[in-house]
Design a protein around this motif. Sequence first.
Motif, mmCIF file in Angstrom:
data_model
loop_
_atom_site.group_PDB
_atom_site.id
_atom_site.type_symbol
_atom_site.label_atom_id
_atom_site.label_comp_id
_atom_site.label_asym_id
_atom_site.label_seq_id
_atom_site.Cartn_x
_atom_site.Cartn_y
_atom_site.Cartn_z
ATOM 1 N N ILE A 1 31.060 27.123 75.806
ATOM 2 C CA ILE A 1 32.385 28.252 76.314
ATOM 3 C C ILE A 1 32.680 28.627 74.536
ATOM 4 O O ILE A 1 32.257 29.846 74.479
ATOM 5 C CB ILE A 1 33.627 27.952 76.797
ATOM 6 N N GLU A 2 32.824 27.728 73.743
ATOM 7 C CA GLU A 2 32.903 29.271 72.596
ATOM 8 C C GLU A 2 31.713 29.314 71.884
ATOM 9 O O GLU A 2 31.533 30.058 70.796
ATOM 10 C CB GLU A 2 33.353 27.449 71.379
ATOM 11 N N GLY A 3 30.640 29.024 72.135
ATOM 12 C CA GLY A 3 29.332 29.144 71.414
ATOM 13 C C GLY A 3 28.901 31.004 72.228
ATOM 14 O O GLY A 3 28.659 31.832 71.509
ATOM 15 N N GLN A 4 28.969 30.917 73.562
ATOM 16 C CA GLN A 4 29.018 32.535 73.996
ATOM 17 C C GLN A 4 30.362 33.128 74.059
ATOM 18 O O GLN A 4 29.861 34.278 73.442
ATOM 19 C CB GLN A 4 29.613 32.415 75.351
ATOM 20 N N LEU A 5 31.310 32.675 73.384
ATOM 21 C CA LEU A 5 32.090 33.937 72.792
ATOM 22 C C LEU A 5 32.753 33.655 70.975
ATOM 23 O O LEU A 5 31.947 35.156 70.411
ATOM 24 C CB LEU A 5 33.995 32.230 72.300
ATOM 25 N N ASN A 6 31.326 33.414 70.317
ATOM 26 C CA ASN A 6 31.460 32.962 68.671
ATOM 27 C C ASN A 6 30.389 34.434 68.909
ATOM 28 O O ASN A 6 30.387 35.056 68.058
ATOM 29 C CB ASN A 6 30.694 32.100 68.554
ATOM 30 N N LEU A 7 29.334 34.321 69.621
ATOM 31 C CA LEU A 7 28.384 35.744 69.878
ATOM 32 C C LEU A 7 28.520 36.681 69.875
ATOM 33 O O LEU A 7 28.408 37.168 69.041
ATOM 34 C CB LEU A 7 27.012 35.250 70.491
ATOM 35 N N THR A 8 29.834 37.126 71.068
ATOM 36 C CA THR A 8 30.101 38.175 71.163
ATOM 37 C C THR A 8 31.587 38.452 69.780
ATOM 38 O O THR A 8 31.319 40.016 69.773
ATOM 39 C CB THR A 8 30.810 38.352 72.397
ATOM 40 N N ASP A 9 32.151 37.551 69.791
ATOM 41 C CA ASP A 9 32.823 38.171 68.514
ATOM 42 C C ASP A 9 32.853 38.444 67.789
ATOM 43 O O ASP A 9 32.684 39.563 66.512
ATOM 44 C CB ASP A 9 33.593 36.711 68.093
ATOM 45 N N ALA A 10 30.797 37.855 67.269
ATOM 46 C CA ALA A 10 29.765 38.231 66.520
ATOM 47 C C ALA A 10 29.389 39.244 66.208
ATOM 48 O O ALA A 10 29.536 40.488 65.407
ATOM 49 C CB ALA A 10 28.745 37.054 65.634
ATOM 50 N N TYR A 11 28.707 40.007 67.451
ATOM 51 C CA TYR A 11 29.074 41.244 67.955
ATOM 52 C C TYR A 11 29.885 42.399 67.291
ATOM 53 O O TYR A 11 30.294 43.584 67.559
ATOM 54 C CB TYR A 11 28.251 42.089 68.865
ATOM 55 N N GLU A 12 31.417 41.767 67.660
ATOM 56 C CA GLU A 12 32.204 42.380 67.715
ATOM 57 C C GLU A 12 33.200 42.559 66.153
ATOM 58 O O GLU A 12 34.126 43.240 66.057
ATOM 59 C CB GLU A 12 33.543 42.261 69.225
ATOM 60 N N ARG A 13 31.877 41.745 65.465
ATOM 61 C CA ARG A 13 32.904 41.729 64.103
ATOM 62 C C ARG A 13 34.450 41.193 63.353
ATOM 63 O O ARG A 13 34.654 41.411 62.908
ATOM 64 C CB ARG A 13 32.522 42.659 63.107
ATOM 65 N N ARG A 14 34.814 40.167 64.905
ATOM 66 C CA ARG A 14 35.963 39.480 65.080
ATOM 67 C C ARG A 14 35.324 37.841 64.186
ATOM 68 O O ARG A 14 35.873 36.923 64.580
ATOM 69 C CB ARG A 14 36.422 39.040 66.177
ATOM 70 N N LEU A 15 34.387 37.808 63.961
ATOM 71 C CA LEU A 15 34.028 36.354 63.640
ATOM 72 C C LEU A 15 34.594 35.638 62.451
ATOM 73 O O LEU A 15 33.679 36.807 61.145
ATOM 74 C CB LEU A 15 32.178 36.180 64.000
ATOM 75 N N ASP A 16 35.107 34.572 61.103
ATOM 76 C CA ASP A 16 34.951 34.342 60.678
ATOM 77 C C ASP A 16 35.955 33.035 60.382
ATOM 78 O O ASP A 16 35.714 32.269 61.696
ATOM 79 C CB ASP A 16 36.396 34.949 59.938
ATOM 80 N N PHE A 17 35.459 32.009 59.992
ATOM 81 C CA PHE A 17 36.175 30.875 59.484
ATOM 82 C C PHE A 17 36.088 30.406 58.049
ATOM 83 O O PHE A 17 35.714 31.140 57.251
ATOM 84 C CB PHE A 17 34.857 30.197 59.329
ATOM 85 N N THR A 18 37.382 29.247 58.487
ATOM 86 C CA THR A 18 37.970 29.082 56.798
ATOM 87 C C THR A 18 37.397 27.397 56.881
ATOM 88 O O THR A 18 37.257 26.907 57.447
ATOM 89 C CB THR A 18 39.744 28.829 57.091
ATOM 90 N N ASP A 19 37.008 27.150 55.693
ATOM 91 C CA ASP A 19 36.589 26.380 55.623
ATOM 92 C C ASP A 19 37.935 25.178 55.391
ATOM 93 O O ASP A 19 38.550 24.976 54.404
ATOM 94 C CB ASP A 19 36.042 25.953 54.245
#
Length: 535
Positions: A124-142
Amino acid sequence: MAPTGVAPDRRPARQDEVLTDAALDFLAALHHRFTPRRDELLARRTARRAEIARTAALDFLPETAHIRDGDWRVAECPPALQDRRVEITGPTDRKMAVNALNSGAKVWLADFEDASAPTWQNVIEGQLNLTDAYERRLDFTDANSGKEYALRPAEELATVVARPRGWHLDERHLRDAGGTAVPGALVDFGLYFFRNARRLLDLGKGPYFYLPKTESHQEARLWNDVFVFAQDWCGIPQGTIRATVLIETITAAYEMEEILYELRDHASGLNAGRWDYLFSIVKNFRDAGERFVLPDRNAVTMTAPFMRAYTELLVRTCHKRGAHAIGGMAAFIPNRRDPEANAAALEKVRADKDREAHDGYDGSWVAHPDLVPVARAAFDAVLGDRPHQKDRLREDVDVRAGDLIAVDSLEARPTFEGLRNAVQVGIRYIEAWLRGSGAVAIFNLMEDAATAEISRSQLWQWIDAGVVLDTGEKATAELARRVAADELDALRAELGDAAFTAGRWQQAHDLLLQVALSEEYVDFLTLPAYERLEG
């Protein structure tokens, strides 16, 4: 159709964004229309393996000679896939997604297959991450440094090519009303396509896929029919989907042209790997006698005669039909603490990519962002400003059926260190997979499920054949058990009792020995492993 077997406390956040009623209706339609054919094709695999066991041979198919002799080409490549000189691979977790998209590679193989353990959370998270990338909502904090990572400008990002699971693995969390699980391949493909096809077209790209573990042109035909149906269902123009097929089984190597032909309206290329391909050779010829016994996996390079036959035939086949030829993986993880070893390893990567570029490949894989410049330099030197080299037809290549299975052309033989390495890598990889991690750093290499498959298969083959190792010891079940027990003791000493107990080391040890020593060869390690996977 609804998700089943998911405990409330393990339900992924934002699951409802993925499993909408419309998405589930689409998956149900795919399942009911295509799963019966999938089941028939899996049965054909079994029958074909029985024939190989009887004959110890493979040949190009006489009934499809008209396809190999015909004058046809695959569909014109879309602009986003014209230049594929460097492709980075990795799972679809958030950190990997940002790093891969920002890596400078032309393509990111977003992997739901061998580099991803299929926990429901990962699916599920993999699907969300790809869509978030196309919507430019993808980021993360180390978590360690606190450093924040975000996507670069859109024009600098890699093009995504998603890899669904192979046909053999079901998704236990999605079942129809009769309790039958949906194939994981249809879940991964279906959710990604349904959620993103229109969005990708608006971005000037499209829904692109890598197809894994294909064993025949009939399986490619099934995928093509899935594509046609999916495009009609979603109102997407026919031919929008593009697929690159991994030629990572020995049977598919004899049907490269037929595979491209079946997918010709959707095909964009073929890829040549190593570990899954060797795994397939061992699987199919495991009991065919001494001439099919492979030496240590690290001794079988792409320059071995039977591997050269396979890789050069792939280039000739692709370019004859207007498709991209994509080379194999550079799995080395740069190690800055040992500059000398690091430099030597990078030189091997450079030489490997130089060979591929000069052989006519249009691009190649890396597993780490630091390897992108190395691969790019090798292909830049050959391609220059051209996006590919499909004009190199490699008509000098003449591969006969026997060349592809000439395993006995190798002089190397199995060694004790090779057996121990198979045990070490097998246990380490399986333990991480059981904890939900499919891409694992082991001995400065990024490994995925294919590594564990070839490792356990070689143990099975060597023991079954009674191979005598370089130490004079015979490969036996007792020897494998002793080496595995020593490895487990070493891991406990290295990690400490608390960390060892917190991991899944004993289960990994037991599963490796189960599949390596079983009298009945298990087709895929991930099948019994999936039964033990939590979540």
